[in-house]
Design a protein around this motif. Sequence first.
Motif, short mmCIF file in Angstrom:
data_model
loop_
_atom_site.label_atom_id
_atom_site.label_comp_id
_atom_site.label_asym_id
_atom_site.label_seq_id
_atom_site.Cartn_x
_atom_site.Cartn_y
_atom_site.Cartn_z
N ILE A 56 0.83 -1.21 0.00
CA ILE A 56 0.00 0.00 0.00
C ILE A 56 0.86 1.26 0.00
O ILE A 56 0.62 2.20 -0.76
N GLU A 57 1.90 1.23 0.85
CA GLU A 57 2.79 2.39 0.95
C GLU A 57 3.38 2.76 -0.41
O GLU A 57 3.33 3.90 -0.85
N PHE A 60 0.72 4.10 -2.86
CA PHE A 60 0.37 5.50 -2.59
C PHE A 60 1.50 6.43 -2.99
O PHE A 60 1.27 7.51 -3.52
N VAL A 63 1.06 6.94 -6.73
CA VAL A 63 -0.07 7.71 -7.27
C VAL A 63 -0.16 9.13 -6.72
O VAL A 63 -0.88 9.95 -7.28
N THR A 64 0.55 9.41 -5.64
CA THR A 64 0.49 10.79 -5.13
C THR A 64 1.63 11.60 -5.73
O THR A 64 2.52 11.08 -6.38
N ASP A 65 1.54 12.90 -5.49
CA ASP A 65 2.51 13.83 -6.04
C ASP A 65 3.83 13.70 -5.28
O ASP A 65 3.89 13.11 -4.21
N ASN A 131 3.99 16.21 -10.77
CA ASN A 131 2.79 16.44 -11.57
C ASN A 131 2.89 17.73 -12.38
O ASN A 131 2.53 17.75 -13.56
N LEU A 221 -1.10 12.57 -12.81
CA LEU A 221 -1.61 13.95 -12.77
C LEU A 221 -3.11 14.00 -12.95
O LEU A 221 -3.83 14.62 -12.16
N ASN A 224 -5.16 13.12 -10.10
CA ASN A 224 -4.96 13.92 -8.89
C ASN A 224 -6.15 14.84 -8.71
O ASN A 224 -6.57 15.53 -9.65
N THR A 289 -7.08 7.21 -11.07
CA THR A 289 -6.39 6.70 -9.89
C THR A 289 -6.66 5.21 -9.71
O THR A 289 -5.73 4.44 -9.41
N PHE A 293 -4.00 2.25 -9.44
CA PHE A 293 -4.03 1.36 -8.27
C PHE A 293 -4.03 -0.10 -8.71
O PHE A 293 -3.29 -0.91 -8.17
N ASN B 5 -2.77 8.38 3.98
CA ASN B 5 -2.54 8.37 2.54
C ASN B 5 -3.82 8.66 1.77
O ASN B 5 -3.81 9.44 0.82
N LEU B 9 -4.76 11.65 -0.73
CA LEU B 9 -5.20 11.41 -2.10
C LEU B 9 -6.40 12.28 -2.47
O LEU B 9 -6.52 12.74 -3.60
N LEU B 16 -0.86 22.54 -6.61
CA LEU B 16 -1.22 21.91 -7.89
C LEU B 16 -2.43 22.61 -8.50
O LEU B 16 -2.51 22.77 -9.72
#
Lengths: 360, 168
Positions: A56-57, A60, A63-65, A131, A221, A224, A289, A293, B5, B9, B16
């Motif tokens: 999971i870490e 994430f 997928v995150t900035d 991003n 991006l 997001n 997203t 994932f 997290n 998200l 941004l």
Amino acid sequence: MFSALRVTFLTLILTLSLGSYNYIYSQENEVADDSVLVDDAKEIVDVETVNHDDPIEAIFHHVTDANEIQVWGDIVFPLPVIVRKADGSWSTGISSQYVDGKDGLVLSHGHIVNVETHSKDGLMDFSITKNVFMMILSVIVLSYLFLGVKNAYTKRGVTSAPKGFQSLIEPVFIFLRDDFIEPNLGKYTDKFSPYIYSVFFFILINNLFGLIPFFPFGANLSGNIAFTMTLAVLTLIITNVSGSKSYWSHIIAMPGVPKALWLLLTPLELLGILTKPFALMIRLFANITAGHFIVLSLTSLIFILGSNGASIGGAIGGTAVAVPFVLFMNALELLVAFLQAYIFALLSAIFIGLAVVEEH
Amino acid sequence: MFLFNAMELITPNIGLVFWTTVIFVIFWFFVGKFAFKPVANAIKSREDSIEKALASAEKAKEEMQKLQADNQAAVRQAQQEASEILKEARELKASIESKAQEKAKDEANKIIADARLEIQKQKESALLEVKQEVSKLAVQIAEKVLEKELSDNKGQQELIADLIKKLN
């Protein structure tokens, strides 16, 4: 010939995505170890509680900035940092300067955070993040391509057949225009079509760039929420600023409806102004997203079954399962990339079209 | 950690939002004005020109068909006229032939009739001449006979006189 090329290309992408994922894992471990050096109780707790076999870490993280771009393993591409701190002062520099801490900030897991609290609380991060970097790149690519197409028209005239990228773009343009821009916007087509085209190609190219797993692409991006929110808000603003009298009267005081019902319907309609772009925002964010994932989760199978490198047999089994699924998902994501760009542009055109129409 | 997290998200980052707004709006105005609009217009004018070309081709085709029909009609008319002329000529020829034949027949008939008449005349005049000759001869014969006999017989002289009377 063509299909062989395609298979090779997909295999290459897949290999690279698996490879980069592996390195993310190794780096996750390293960064976590390094951060122990930072004398911070919370981080120690984190290091103790984070199970590095837990994907999971890493997912994430992906997928995150981030304030830097991981190129390959330990090689990172540093990005400019522009952060407004809680006390109102600004800290600027290159992300690599923040590895060992600067201005009370530190680069941890690719994110600029407060040294003390080890969180982003109170920070306003205006950095050129992963991003933003990809967004600038996408705009440069799009501008180059479309100015080229425009030049092709001015140079070769409209009577000669389209050539190269021009012939790829022309059917797309005609499709978008005939499919939903003109039917929805009618005589306002010329006024709003640049926005619809911009939204479509901007989302599409970032969806596609997001699917390419290597530097400088691969940033999530269009998945997001800040990105989708901005575009949805722009649609909201255009819709309501250009809304006709009839549009507003159908929201505030519907003609032909008993006045008593206005008490019920007007709040609903006012809420509807917000829910439409809200749906746009969530739809694009969730679809893209979720795609990232699923691809990352399937890839994680290799590491879970392989016990993060301890079991070769498990890794082989995991690969055998993951590769076809990831291949399938990537193909599906390619479809979703087009579909979501199309839907966002389509719904924007419909909302604007409904707002500008005068009487019906 | 997962919750942290997940919250990250779905929490829009101000930076941004800022950059997306700036970059997208620049992109929208710049590329929209200098690429999307001209490209859309170019496509429109291309479509117009194609439509015009198709329409003119259709028109040319129609005109050609019309021309062809005209040509065919003219050919048919010419053929008809030719056949009429031929027919007339044939009729004329037939009538001329028949007239000529009739005329020839008439002529021939006339000639025959004339010839007959002439023959009749000649015959009559020949007969008259013969008669006269014969009568002359008879008279001469009679003269000779009478010269010999009348000298001796009075009664016979009377007979002769009577005969001459009858002859006249």
